[in-house]
Scaffold this motif. Structure first.
Motif, mmCIF file in Angstrom:
data_model
loop_
_atom_site.group_PDB
_atom_site.id
_atom_site.type_symbol
_atom_site.label_atom_id
_atom_site.label_comp_id
_atom_site.label_asym_id
_atom_site.label_seq_id
_atom_site.Cartn_x
_atom_site.Cartn_y
_atom_site.Cartn_z
ATOM 1 N N LEU A 115 -6.048 11.775 -0.104
ATOM 2 C CA LEU A 115 -5.405 11.397 -1.365
ATOM 3 C C LEU A 115 -6.440 11.010 -2.422
ATOM 4 O O LEU A 115 -6.301 11.366 -3.595
ATOM 5 C CB LEU A 115 -4.428 10.243 -1.139
ATOM 6 C CG LEU A 115 -3.129 10.607 -0.437
ATOM 7 C CD1 LEU A 115 -2.348 9.353 -0.067
ATOM 8 C CD2 LEU A 115 -2.283 11.538 -1.299
ATOM 9 N N GLU A 116 -7.470 10.299 -2.008
ATOM 10 C CA GLU A 116 -8.504 9.876 -2.956
ATOM 11 C C GLU A 116 -9.208 11.077 -3.586
ATOM 12 O O GLU A 116 -9.423 11.109 -4.794
ATOM 13 C CB GLU A 116 -9.503 8.954 -2.261
ATOM 14 C CG GLU A 116 -10.418 8.224 -3.205
ATOM 15 C CD GLU A 116 -9.696 7.309 -4.190
ATOM 16 O OE1 GLU A 116 -10.167 7.238 -5.343
ATOM 17 O OE2 GLU A 116 -8.676 6.682 -3.843
ATOM 18 N N VAL A 117 -9.555 12.076 -2.766
ATOM 19 C CA VAL A 117 -10.234 13.245 -3.322
ATOM 20 C C VAL A 117 -9.275 14.069 -4.192
ATOM 21 O O VAL A 117 -9.693 14.665 -5.187
ATOM 22 C CB VAL A 117 -10.897 14.103 -2.210
ATOM 23 C CG1 VAL A 117 -9.903 14.945 -1.439
ATOM 24 C CG2 VAL A 117 -11.964 15.008 -2.788
ATOM 25 N N GLU A 153 -5.726 8.708 3.526
ATOM 26 C CA GLU A 153 -6.146 7.986 2.326
ATOM 27 C C GLU A 153 -7.342 8.672 1.661
ATOM 28 O O GLU A 153 -7.418 8.741 0.434
ATOM 29 C CB GLU A 153 -6.490 6.535 2.670
ATOM 30 C CG GLU A 153 -5.296 5.695 3.065
ATOM 31 C CD GLU A 153 -4.791 5.963 4.499
ATOM 32 O OE1 GLU A 153 -5.558 6.520 5.334
ATOM 33 O OE2 GLU A 153 -3.629 5.636 4.768
ATOM 34 N N GLN A 154 -8.276 9.180 2.469
ATOM 35 C CA GLN A 154 -9.434 9.885 1.914
ATOM 36 C C GLN A 154 -9.009 11.201 1.262
ATOM 37 O O GLN A 154 -9.552 11.582 0.223
ATOM 38 C CB GLN A 154 -10.470 10.141 3.005
ATOM 39 C CG GLN A 154 -11.171 8.879 3.468
ATOM 40 C CD GLN A 154 -12.011 9.090 4.706
ATOM 41 O OE1 GLN A 154 -11.600 9.776 5.655
ATOM 42 N NE2 GLN A 154 -13.207 8.515 4.716
ATOM 43 N N ASP A 182 -1.193 10.646 -8.705
ATOM 44 C CA ASP A 182 -0.459 9.686 -9.531
ATOM 45 C C ASP A 182 0.779 10.305 -10.165
ATOM 46 O O ASP A 182 1.749 9.605 -10.461
ATOM 47 C CB ASP A 182 -1.367 9.083 -10.603
ATOM 48 C CG ASP A 182 -2.338 8.075 -10.016
ATOM 49 O OD1 ASP A 182 -1.991 7.417 -9.019
ATOM 50 O OD2 ASP A 182 -3.465 7.964 -10.536
ATOM 51 N N ASN A 186 -3.600 13.110 -12.809
ATOM 52 C CA ASN A 186 -3.934 13.681 -11.508
ATOM 53 C C ASN A 186 -2.669 13.859 -10.669
ATOM 54 O O ASN A 186 -1.669 13.169 -10.853
ATOM 55 C CB ASN A 186 -5.009 12.857 -10.784
ATOM 56 C CG ASN A 186 -4.501 11.558 -10.228
ATOM 57 O OD1 ASN A 186 -3.704 11.536 -9.297
ATOM 58 N ND2 ASN A 186 -4.971 10.445 -10.800
ATOM 59 N N LYS A 238 -7.200 12.919 -6.194
ATOM 60 C CA LYS A 238 -7.096 12.292 -7.514
ATOM 61 C C LYS A 238 -8.035 12.954 -8.518
ATOM 62 O O LYS A 238 -7.971 12.683 -9.712
ATOM 63 C CB LYS A 238 -7.379 10.791 -7.426
ATOM 64 C CG LYS A 238 -6.240 10.024 -6.786
ATOM 65 C CD LYS A 238 -6.499 8.543 -6.820
ATOM 66 C CE LYS A 238 -5.321 7.781 -6.237
ATOM 67 N NZ LYS A 238 -5.521 6.332 -6.319
ATOM 68 N N ASN A 239 -8.896 13.849 -8.044
ATOM 69 C CA ASN A 239 -9.780 14.617 -8.924
ATOM 70 C C ASN A 239 -9.143 15.931 -9.358
ATOM 71 O O ASN A 239 -9.774 16.728 -10.048
ATOM 72 C CB ASN A 239 -11.109 14.893 -8.224
ATOM 73 C CG ASN A 239 -11.888 13.626 -7.996
ATOM 74 O OD1 ASN A 239 -12.167 12.885 -8.932
ATOM 75 N ND2 ASN A 239 -12.234 13.355 -6.745
#
Length: 105
Positions: A8-10, A5-6, A25, A22, A12-13
């Motif tokens: 994937l979150e990074v 999850e972390q 998405d 991104n 998104k940048n």
């Protein structure tokens, strides 16, 4: 080491420069494998088209972003076109943005 999850979150940048959405998405990330012992994260991804000239740029961005996470010593990337990308692979947010751009889904 980061969680999936972390990662994937990074990621998104990291934006597809032609579409402006991104890569998470947009649905370009096909897999994330984390080897905690080795400190290695492998990101399997695709491009919107095999003819996209920006593949090397995305590889650099993925390596930089994931490599900035605590505990990551190595970032491996794997580009695949199996299965080929289609707009249906996008997240709901990505699909909404694609619809705004006039992409049929």
């Amino acid at each position: 080491m980061p969680t999936k999850e972390q990662v994937l979150e990074v990621l998104k940048n990291c934006y597809d420069p032609e579409i402006g959405i991104n890569i998470v998405d947009l649905g370009l990330i096909y897999g994330i494998d984390i080897d905690e012992e080795a400190g290695r994260v492998k990101v399997t991804f695709t491009l919107t088209t095999p003819f996209c000239p920006l593949g090397p740029e995305l590889v650099d961005q993925i390596r930089e972003l994931v490599g900035s996470l605590e505990g990551v010593k190595e970032v491996e990337t794997e580009l695949t076109f199996d299965p080929p990308w289609s707009p249906e692979k996008a997240t709901e947010e990505g699909k909404a943005l694609l619809r705004i751009m006039g992409v049929p889904i």
